[in-house]
Design an enzyme around this catalytic site. Structure first.
Site, PDB file in Angstrom:
ATOM      1  N   ARG A  80       0.830  -1.155   0.010  1.00 37.48           N
ATOM      2  CA  ARG A  80      -0.095   0.007  -0.096  1.00 37.48           C
ATOM      3  C   ARG A  80       0.870   1.611  -0.122  1.00 37.48           C
ATOM      4  O   ARG A  80       0.592   2.217  -0.658  1.00 37.48           O
ATOM      5  CB  ARG A  80      -0.978  -0.057   1.137  1.00 37.48           C
ATOM      6  CG  ARG A  80      -1.862   1.199   1.146  1.00 37.48           C
ATOM      7  CD  ARG A  80      -3.314   0.911   2.286  1.00 37.48           C
ATOM      8  NE  ARG A  80      -2.417   0.966   3.568  1.00 37.48           N
ATOM      9  CZ  ARG A  80      -3.110   0.795   4.617  1.00 37.48           C
ATOM     10  NH1 ARG A  80      -4.434   0.236   4.559  1.00 37.48           N
ATOM     11  NH2 ARG A  80      -2.986   1.099   5.725  1.00 37.48           N
ATOM     12  N   LYS A 183      -2.413   6.727   0.945  1.00 37.37           N
ATOM     13  CA  LYS A 183      -2.590   7.085   2.606  1.00 37.37           C
ATOM     14  C   LYS A 183      -1.421   8.182   2.891  1.00 37.37           C
ATOM     15  O   LYS A 183      -0.247   8.166   3.087  1.00 37.37           O
ATOM     16  CB  LYS A 183      -2.057   5.778   3.396  1.00 37.37           C
ATOM     17  CG  LYS A 183      -2.412   5.830   4.598  1.00 37.37           C
ATOM     18  CD  LYS A 183      -2.379   4.407   5.385  1.00 37.37           C
ATOM     19  CE  LYS A 183      -2.552   4.742   6.974  1.00 37.37           C
ATOM     20  NZ  LYS A 183      -4.411   4.717   7.205  1.00 37.37           N
ATOM     21  N   GLU A 219     -16.342   6.738   3.265  1.00 39.22           N
ATOM     22  CA  GLU A 219     -15.586   6.234   4.307  1.00 39.22           C
ATOM     23  C   GLU A 219     -15.790   7.203   5.604  1.00 39.22           C
ATOM     24  O   GLU A 219     -16.048   8.492   5.517  1.00 39.22           O
ATOM     25  CB  GLU A 219     -14.177   5.532   4.096  1.00 39.22           C
ATOM     26  CG  GLU A 219     -13.311   6.615   3.793  1.00 39.22           C
ATOM     27  CD  GLU A 219     -11.832   6.301   4.128  1.00 39.22           C
ATOM     28  OE1 GLU A 219     -11.482   5.295   4.671  1.00 39.22           O
ATOM     29  OE2 GLU A 219     -11.004   6.531   3.004  1.00 39.22           O
TER      30      GLU A 219
END
Ligand code: PLP
Length: 339
Positions: A80, A183, A219
Site C-alpha cells: 500500500r 495514505k 468512509e
C-alpha cells in the site's frame, strides 16, 4: 529503565529506544540505518514541507499468551505504501526493505511490546517523505523512509463501546479522482476541520458521502465503513476511499463465519436497512456504531440496543483479535513471528 504502566497507555506518542531509517539518494535506496534520535535534520525546502510529498502507514505487533511476538500483514502495508508513493510521485520503497525495517524496529524495541494480559499492543508507524530541496512544484530527488514504534493501550479499555457518526455534506475528505485512495498526510490535513467539528458535537467521526453526487457512502475520516444486514457484510466500493487492510481481512473472516460479503456502491438510503454498522481500521479493528446523524436533514439512524456492539461485529472482532494474538491458527499467513 522506566517501568511503563501498560494499562494507562492510551494512544499517544511515546519514545522507544530505536527507529530505522533509509535514504534514497542518487537514484537508489541505501542500507537500513538504526537511530536512537527522535528528530531528523531536514532541509527547509524539502518537498514534504511545502508540497505534501508524505505518505505513511500504520500497523501493529502483538505479544501472545506464550510471549510470542507477531506482526500483522506487514507485506500488505508495504504494498500500500508503494501505491501511495506512485500516487504522489515519490521514490518507492521496495517491499523487502519495508518489511525488513518494520521487523527490525519491532525486534530492537522488544521491551516496549506490552504483555498479553494488558490487551495493549505495539503500534508501528512507517513514513516516507520527500527530503530533497525544491521550490518549483516537482517531485524531490531525495527521500527518507523511517519506521518508529510505540506501545499503545487497548482502544476500548472498558470494552466495546458503540459511538455515533455524523454526515455533513458541506465537507469532503477527498476528490473523486483525487488522492483519497492513497495514505498521504494531505488527506488528513483536509479532514481535520470537519473532524474537529464532529468531535465538538460529541460524534466520534464524520461519515463522508461520495464527493461528486453525495449519494453513496464513502468512509469515515480515518477508518472504512461497513454495514451488516441479512447475514451479509457490506462495505462501500469507491475510488476515493483508502483500502483498509483491516476491512480486507474482515471480508475474508466474514466468509469464514458463513456470512456473505459485498463490496459495492452503498447508497445513503441503505443506512436505514442495516442491523449493525461499524468503522474498521488498525487502531480499533472495529468501532461499533450505534447511531448516524444526518446533520443536513436533522435525521437519526439508530442501530442495536445503544449500549453493546452487534453480534456479527463482536464475532468478527474476536476472530481477528484471536488470530493477531496467536490464539487461533493463522490460516491465511497473515502473521509474521518475530524471533
Ligand atoms: C489507514 C486508514 C484506514 C484504515 O486502514 P487499515 O489498514 O485498516 O489500518 C482507513 N481509512 C483511512 C482514510 C486511512 O488512512
Amino acid at each position: 529503565m522506566e517501568q511503563l504502566d501498560w494499562k494507562k497507555l492510551g494512544f499517544g506518542y511515546r519514545d522507544a529506544d530505536y527507529n530505522i531509517r533509509c535514504h534514497y539518494r542518487d537514484g537508489k535506496w541505501g542500507d537500513l540505518e538504526v537511530s536512537t534520535s527522535n528528530t531528523i535534520n531536514l532541509h527547509m525546502s524539502a518537498t514534504a514541507l511545502h508540497y505534501g510529498q508524505e505518505a505513511f502507514e500504520g500497523l501493529k505487533a502483538f505479544r501472545g499468551k506464550d510471549g510470542t511476538i507477531r506482526i500483522f500483514r506487514m507485506e500488505e502495508n508495504a504494498k500500500r505504501m508503494q501505491l501511495s508513493c506512485d500516487g504522489i510521485l515519490m521514490a518507492k520503497i521496495p517491499v523487502e526493505k519495508f518489511t525488513e525495517a518494520v521487523y527490525k524496529a519491532v525486534k530492537m524495541n522488544e521491551r516496549f511490546i506490552p504483555p498479553y494480559e494488558s490487551g495493549a499492543s505495539l503500534y508501528i508507524r512507517p513514513l516516507l517523505i520527500g527530503t530533497g530541496p525544491e521550490i518549483g512544484v516537482k517531485p524531490a530527488n531525495e527521500y527518507l523512509f523511517m519506521v518508529f514504534v510505540m506501545p499503545v493501550g487497548p482502544y476500548f479499555p472498558e470494552g466495546f463501546k458503540p459511538t455515533n457518526l455524523v454526515i455533513m455534506r458541506k465537507y469532503d475528505r477527498a476528490a473523486p479522482q483525487g488522492t483519497g485512495k492513497f495514505k498521504v498526510g494531505g488527506n488528513y490535513a483536509a479532514s481535520m476541520g470537519a473532524g474537529k467539528l464532529a468531535k465538538e458535537q460529541g460524534f466520534s467521526a464524520v461519515l463522508y458521502l461520495d464527493s461528486k453526487e453525495k449519494k453513496y457512502l464513502d468512509e469515515c475520516g480515518p477508518a472504512n465503513f461497513f454495514g451488516i444486514k441479512n447475514n451479509t457484510y457490506i462495505t462501500p466500493l469507491s475510488e476515493s476511499i483508502l483500502p483498509s487492510i483491516t476491512n480486507k481481512s474482515l471480508m475474508v473472516l466474514a466468509e469464514e463465519l458463513g456470512m456473505k460479503v459485498e463490496c459495492r456502491k452503498v447508497p445513503y438510503e441503505e443506512l436505514i436497512e442495516f442491523d449493525e454498522v461499524g468503522a474498521c481500521g488498525t487502531a480499533a479493528v472495529i468501532s461499533p456504531i450505534k447511531g448516524i446523524y444526518d446533520a443536513d436533514n436533522d435525521k437519526w439512524f439508530k442501530y442495536g440496543n445503544q449500549s453493546d456492539a452487534g453480534e456479527c461485529s463482536v464475532k468478527l472482532y474476536n476472530k481477528l483479535r484471536a488470530i493477531q494474538y496467536g490464539e487461533e491458527p493463522d490460516n491465511f499467513g497473515w502473521m509474521t513471528v518475530v524471533e
